[in-house]
Design a protein around this motif. Structure first.
Motif, PDB file in Angstrom:
ATOM      1  N   PHE A 250      20.502  46.835  38.074  1.00 22.60           N
ATOM      2  CA  PHE A 250      21.564  47.253  37.797  1.00 22.60           C
ATOM      3  C   PHE A 250      22.733  46.014  38.486  1.00 22.60           C
ATOM      4  O   PHE A 250      22.087  45.164  39.078  1.00 22.60           O
ATOM      5  N   LYS A 251      23.930  46.003  38.105  1.00 19.82           N
ATOM      6  CA  LYS A 251      24.808  45.282  38.730  1.00 19.82           C
ATOM      7  C   LYS A 251      25.434  45.739  40.048  1.00 19.82           C
ATOM      8  O   LYS A 251      25.553  46.913  40.331  1.00 19.82           O
ATOM      9  N   LEU A 252      25.487  44.881  40.963  1.00 21.64           N
ATOM     10  CA  LEU A 252      25.741  45.132  42.337  1.00 21.64           C
ATOM     11  C   LEU A 252      27.429  45.506  42.167  1.00 21.64           C
ATOM     12  O   LEU A 252      28.234  44.756  41.466  1.00 21.64           O
ATOM     13  N   THR A 253      27.977  46.411  43.064  1.00 23.78           N
ATOM     14  CA  THR A 253      29.061  46.518  42.918  1.00 23.78           C
ATOM     15  C   THR A 253      29.809  45.628  43.962  1.00 23.78           C
ATOM     16  O   THR A 253      29.420  44.732  44.698  1.00 23.78           O
ATOM     17  N   GLN A 256      28.992  45.969  47.526  1.00 27.84           N
ATOM     18  CA  GLN A 256      27.760  45.581  47.791  1.00 27.84           C
ATOM     19  C   GLN A 256      27.862  44.113  47.881  1.00 27.84           C
ATOM     20  O   GLN A 256      27.225  43.428  48.989  1.00 27.84           O
ATOM     21  N   ASP A 280      29.379  55.440  52.305  1.00 26.76           N
ATOM     22  CA  ASP A 280      29.094  56.655  52.145  1.00 26.76           C
ATOM     23  C   ASP A 280      27.695  57.016  51.332  1.00 26.76           C
ATOM     24  O   ASP A 280      27.063  56.040  50.836  1.00 26.76           O
ATOM     25  N   VAL A 281      27.146  58.211  51.477  1.00 29.01           N
ATOM     26  CA  VAL A 281      25.999  58.497  51.210  1.00 29.01           C
ATOM     27  C   VAL A 281      25.854  58.046  49.459  1.00 29.01           C
ATOM     28  O   VAL A 281      26.944  58.340  48.930  1.00 29.01           O
ATOM     29  N   GLY A 282      24.872  57.575  49.070  1.00 32.34           N
ATOM     30  CA  GLY A 282      24.723  57.075  47.820  1.00 32.34           C
ATOM     31  C   GLY A 282      25.371  55.932  47.521  1.00 32.34           C
ATOM     32  O   GLY A 282      25.617  55.641  46.059  1.00 32.34           O
ATOM     33  N   SER A 283      26.253  55.219  48.249  1.00 32.85           N
ATOM     34  CA  SER A 283      26.907  54.019  47.921  1.00 32.85           C
ATOM     35  C   SER A 283      26.039  52.888  47.952  1.00 32.85           C
ATOM     36  O   SER A 283      26.631  51.738  47.218  1.00 32.85           O
ATOM     37  N   GLY A 284      24.771  52.829  47.858  1.00 35.29           N
ATOM     38  CA  GLY A 284      23.786  51.836  47.670  1.00 35.29           C
ATOM     39  C   GLY A 284      23.478  50.916  48.986  1.00 35.29           C
ATOM     40  O   GLY A 284      23.774  49.722  48.866  1.00 35.29           O
ATOM     41  N   LYS A 285      23.341  51.331  50.061  1.00 34.82           N
ATOM     42  CA  LYS A 285      23.001  50.531  51.129  1.00 34.82           C
ATOM     43  C   LYS A 285      21.865  49.943  51.310  1.00 34.82           C
ATOM     44  O   LYS A 285      21.736  48.824  51.670  1.00 34.82           O
ATOM     45  N   THR A 286      20.695  50.620  50.687  1.00 33.15           N
ATOM     46  CA  THR A 286      19.290  50.172  50.730  1.00 33.15           C
ATOM     47  C   THR A 286      19.213  48.781  50.262  1.00 33.15           C
ATOM     48  O   THR A 286      18.463  47.937  50.555  1.00 33.15           O
ATOM     49  N   PRO A 431      28.498  53.120  42.856  1.00 32.43           N
ATOM     50  CA  PRO A 431      28.056  52.457  41.566  1.00 32.43           C
ATOM     51  C   PRO A 431      28.566  53.124  40.470  1.00 32.43           C
ATOM     52  O   PRO A 431      28.985  54.403  40.654  1.00 32.43           O
ATOM     53  N   ARG A 434      28.550  57.237  38.315  1.00 32.24           N
ATOM     54  CA  ARG A 434      28.333  58.596  39.097  1.00 32.24           C
ATOM     55  C   ARG A 434      29.411  59.431  38.959  1.00 32.24           C
ATOM     56  O   ARG A 434      30.586  59.296  38.677  1.00 32.24           O
ATOM     57  N   ASN A 537      15.936  60.080  48.553  1.00 33.67           N
ATOM     58  CA  ASN A 537      16.235  59.934  47.078  1.00 33.67           C
ATOM     59  C   ASN A 537      15.667  60.504  45.876  1.00 33.67           C
ATOM     60  O   ASN A 537      14.633  59.864  45.517  1.00 33.67           O
ATOM     61  N   ARG A 566      22.955  61.526  42.743  1.00 33.03           N
ATOM     62  CA  ARG A 566      22.518  60.237  42.699  1.00 33.03           C
ATOM     63  C   ARG A 566      22.026  59.623  41.275  1.00 33.03           C
ATOM     64  O   ARG A 566      21.719  58.561  41.428  1.00 33.03           O
TER      65      ARG A 566
HETATM   66  P1  ADP Z   1      22.757  54.962  50.504  1.00 29.26           P
HETATM   67  O1  ADP Z   1      23.789  54.283  50.748  1.00 29.26           O
HETATM   68  O2  ADP Z   1      22.896  56.415  50.574  1.00 29.26           O
HETATM   69  O3  ADP Z   1      21.584  54.771  51.418  1.00 29.26           O
HETATM   70  P2  ADP Z   1      20.736  54.468  48.291  1.00 29.26           P
HETATM   71  O4  ADP Z   1      20.651  53.018  48.573  1.00 29.26           O
HETATM   72  O5  ADP Z   1      19.766  55.210  48.448  1.00 29.26           O
HETATM   73  O6  ADP Z   1      22.276  54.848  48.940  1.00 29.26           O
HETATM   74  O7  ADP Z   1      21.324  54.299  46.593  1.00 29.26           O
HETATM   75  C1  ADP Z   1      21.363  55.497  45.974  1.00 29.26           C
HETATM   76  C2  ADP Z   1      21.046  55.090  44.583  1.00 29.26           C
HETATM   77  O8  ADP Z   1      21.993  54.514  43.951  1.00 29.26           O
HETATM   78  C3  ADP Z   1      19.527  54.557  44.486  1.00 29.26           C
HETATM   79  O9  ADP Z   1      19.080  55.148  43.374  1.00 29.26           O
HETATM   80  C4  ADP Z   1      20.154  53.033  44.215  1.00 29.26           C
HETATM   81  O10 ADP Z   1      18.931  52.518  43.355  1.00 29.26           O
HETATM   82  C5  ADP Z   1      21.195  53.321  43.308  1.00 29.26           C
HETATM   83  N1  ADP Z   1      22.168  52.268  43.194  1.00 29.26           N
HETATM   84  C6  ADP Z   1      22.492  51.170  44.184  1.00 29.26           C
HETATM   85  N2  ADP Z   1      23.315  50.232  43.884  1.00 29.26           N
HETATM   86  C7  ADP Z   1      23.535  50.526  42.688  1.00 29.26           C
HETATM   87  C8  ADP Z   1      24.448  49.951  41.721  1.00 29.26           C
HETATM   88  N3  ADP Z   1      25.172  49.015  42.052  1.00 29.26           N
HETATM   89  N4  ADP Z   1      24.494  50.471  40.374  1.00 29.26           N
HETATM   90  C9  ADP Z   1      23.717  51.456  40.163  1.00 29.26           C
HETATM   91  N5  ADP Z   1      22.795  52.055  40.825  1.00 29.26           N
HETATM   92  C10 ADP Z   1      22.678  51.529  42.276  1.00 29.26           C
END
Ligand code: ADP
Ligand code: MG
Length: 666
Positions: A250-253, A256, A280-286, A431, A434, A537, A566
């Protein structure tokens, strides 16, 4: 006088009781402030209504009569007093022992409730002697087993009367500027106020000192980090990093990407990184964490990624394995459920540098584990870790950089003062694609409609989380709740769907099995306490049902809600409660973690929100970051000025010694 046991009246038993409430030193004792104060002053009886609380003094007219009330197993005494030529009847329960002292002509003070019709005061308290003309302010302490509030107060007065040395942390210039009263005097006033005015002066001064120490500490550590000559300046090619990013599915926001840029700058610089990523939760920190680990690997250092739960460690490990499959980076999972033999071999591989990224729980700070060249520590959901744990980990490396992730956003206005020692990057954009989670708060009597909407989701092939109320971790009752709910759902849904539950009493291996069955879609409903709160997740989960939702803080509810929504399917959050309150309604309307934390902050105070209390890095007993926010801003200004102008004067050395004793960092 140096130790608690030096205070007259404190023997081994009292010492023990004090310890139980966290009073271990004389300093702890004198900062054990009253819970509240009561002001005792003579009531104006000409201006009293039926049922009012009154305080009155007078002369006993005749010896009390004792009346037995066998039904209630009580004894009542009744007598009369005269006051200003008026006579009042007094009745009091369970004060029979007073009869010996109450003779005709005795002077007494009565505190109680006035029944105007019967001209009777039902006394809660009868004290010998008349009231002074000035109001009396009495301190009430939190109760400690075996020690009365009076004794606590006596112990403290004893210390304040002795030669026990009190260190005043407010620099003398500042004391003069605000005309602050002396510390010893302020403490006396807080424990035994002589008047409301002087109590207020004492309170203001003491709050100032707390906030000053608190903000000094934060800024002092920031200074130390910025001047750390042992920090590592990384060498890596930015183009390699972007190649990795381009290869993601995927493309980073934009947020990110901004975080990644911030981190690259930090790692390249010769300052130590101490950055917090909040989103926020689901914002893609991992993924940001993973990219940071990759950069660190490119520059030749090991990374440790520490998470609060085993479930989360497994999940991150799997994600990392997929992500890095095509790269040479070596990854391992280190948790407490790994057997001894494997653990020993992993330890070896870590210490000789064969492993580049270690993912795990608290196991990462085991004493026996020696890293080869730990350059970066990442903690996910950092608010879950105590300060000490974070520091243990820091102590492992030479001087590794630190990256923390938090899903509890901090209101902008307060972030600065609370996390002043960290740089903060925020991920606000979600992302693309959503869908917002639809939230409904329902009464627990509405269970039928709940069951039918659950069925609807499961028939679409989606999965559901159910959160049973957790009273406290490992609590029998919480586990019972989980098991009871499981039984209820099994009856309601017959054997049409597969239902499982996880709770604190299960072995980690069991837990992992249940979780992976849910992740693989074999289970329809997963019931748990808040163990899944952090980070799990499962994109196919489209509904989360939270029972007793009113028992949770808003931020916690928001985090739990973040378990769904998610993927790109429409998801739902159902908040079940006995009473629907404004807080739950707020969640129905609002999906923005920053806004929610601001709301929580305004309505609940900062404790729950920032983990300040549990982490133990704050010494705020009197001051409250929310209520005393304007004072905090003033103190912040003073601290900034003080730190930039006063390096190495005596006041500064006193404060930095205090900070170094706390030793948050090195
Ligand atoms: P959190 O910030 O709560 O830790 P996660 O890192 O678990 O969130 O990300 C939630 C989901 O979004 C994961 O399945 C991840 O692969 C996906 N994700 C993260 N960044 C993007 C993005 N830029 N575009 C699409 N999906 C993304
Ligand atoms: Mg996460």
């Amino acid at each position: 006088m140096n130790r608690l046991s030096d205070i007259p009246g404190i023997g081994p038993k009292t010492l023990d009781n004090l310890r139980k409430v966290g009073i271990n030193t004389i300093d702890d004792l004198i900062h054990f402030y009253p819970r509240k104060y009561s002001i005792i002053m003579r009531s104006d009886m000409s201006n009293i209504n039926n049922g009012d609380k009154v305080t009155i003094d007078g002369i006993v007219e005749a010896v009390p009569t004792i009346i037995n009330i066998p039904k209630r197993k009580l004894k009542m005494i009744i007598f009369r007093i005269s006051n200003n030529r008026n006579i009042y009847n007094i009745c009091a329960f369970n004060l029979v022992y007073l009869c010996k002292e109450l003779r005709s002509g005795s002077k007494v003070t009565i505190i109680g409730r006035y029944n105007k019709i019967k001209n009777t005061i039902e006394a809660n308290e009868v004290r010998m002697g008349l009231l002074p003309n000035e109001p009396i302010i009495e301190s009430k302490y939190h109760s400690i087993t075996g020690i009365s509030g009076n004794s606590i107060n006596k112990f403290i007065v004893n210390v304040l009367d002795s030669d026990y040395e009190l260190i005043d942390f407010i620099p003398s210039d500042i004391c003069n500027k605000y005309n602050f009263i002396e510390k010893r005097y302020a403490l006396r006033e807080l424990h035994n106020p002589s008047s409301i005015i002087s109590y207020k002066r004492a309170l203001q001064r003491s709050k100032y000192e707390e906030l000053f120490m608190y903000l000094f500490k934060i800024n002092y550590f920031k200074y130390k980090i910025n001047n750390d000559d042992k920090a590592i300046s990384r060498k890596f090619k930015k183009s390699d990093v972007f190649k990795f990013i381009d290869n993601l599915s995927f493309k980073l926001t934009s947020d990110q990407l901004k975080c990644v840029e911030d981190i690259m700058l930090d790692l390249k610089s010769n300052k130590r990184m101490n950055r917090l990523i909040q989103g926020d939760v689901g914002s893609g920190k991992t993924i940001v964490a993973m990219i940071s680990a990759y950069i660190n690997y490119l520059s030749g250092y090991q990374t440790a990624l520490m998470v609060p739960t085993e479930i989360l460690a497994n999940q991150h490990f799997e994600e990392a394995s997929k992500l890095f499959k095509r790269y040479k980076i070596n990854i391992c999972l280190l948790t407490s459920s790994i057997n001894k033999k494997d653990k020993i071999s992993l330890y070896k591989k870590i210490s000789n540098g064969e492993i580049d990224l270690i993912i795990g729980t608290q196991s990462l700070i085991q004493e026996k584990l020696i890293y080869n060249n730990l350059g970066l520590i990442i903690t996910d959901e950092q608010h879950r870790f105590g300060v000490n744990q974070r520091n243990d980990l820091k102590n492992k490396g030479i001087h590794p950089d630190v990256l923390s992730m938090s899903a509890t956003p901090i209101p902008r206005t307060y972030a600065l003062s609370l996390y002043g020692d960290m740089d903060v990057s925020s991920i606000k954009t979600k992302p693309v694609g959503r869908k917002e989670v639809i939230t409904n708060a329902i009464k627990d009597s509405d269970i039928k409609s709940l069951l039918s909407s659950m069925k609807k989701e499961m028939d679409k092939g989606h999965q559901i989380y159910v959160i049973a109320p957790m009273i406290s971790e490992d609590d029998e009752e919480s586990i019972n709740n989980v098991i009871k709910l499981e039984e209820k759902f099994k009856i309601a849904f017959k054997s049409l769907y597969k239902i499982e539950s996880v709770h604190g009493k299960l072995k980690p291996i069991e837990k992992n099995k249940i979780m992976s069955r849910f992740e693989n879609g074999e289970t329809n409903i997963l019931i748990s306490t808040t163990v899944i709160e952090v980070g799990v997740n499962v994109p196919n989960a489209s509904m989360i049902v939270i029972f007793n939702a009113n028992l949770f803080g808003l931020s916690t509810l928001h985090q739990l809600r973040g378990r769904v929504g998610r993927g790109n399917i429409q998801s739902y959050c159902v908040l079940v409660a006995h009473e629907l309150n404004d807080r739950l309604k707020m969640l129905e309307k609002c999906n923005d973690g920053f806004e929610i934390s601001e709301y929580d902050f305004l309505h609940r105070g900062e404790g729950d929100l920032f983990g300040v209390k549990q982490s133990g890095d704050a010494v705020l007993r009197l001051a409250n970051i929310r209520k005393d926010y304007s004072l905090l801003l003033r103190v912040k200004e003073d601290v900034d000025k003080f730190i930039s102008n006063n390096w190495n004067n005596d006041d500064f050395i006193k404060l930095s010694n205090y900070c170094n004793n706390i030793d948050l960092l090195d």
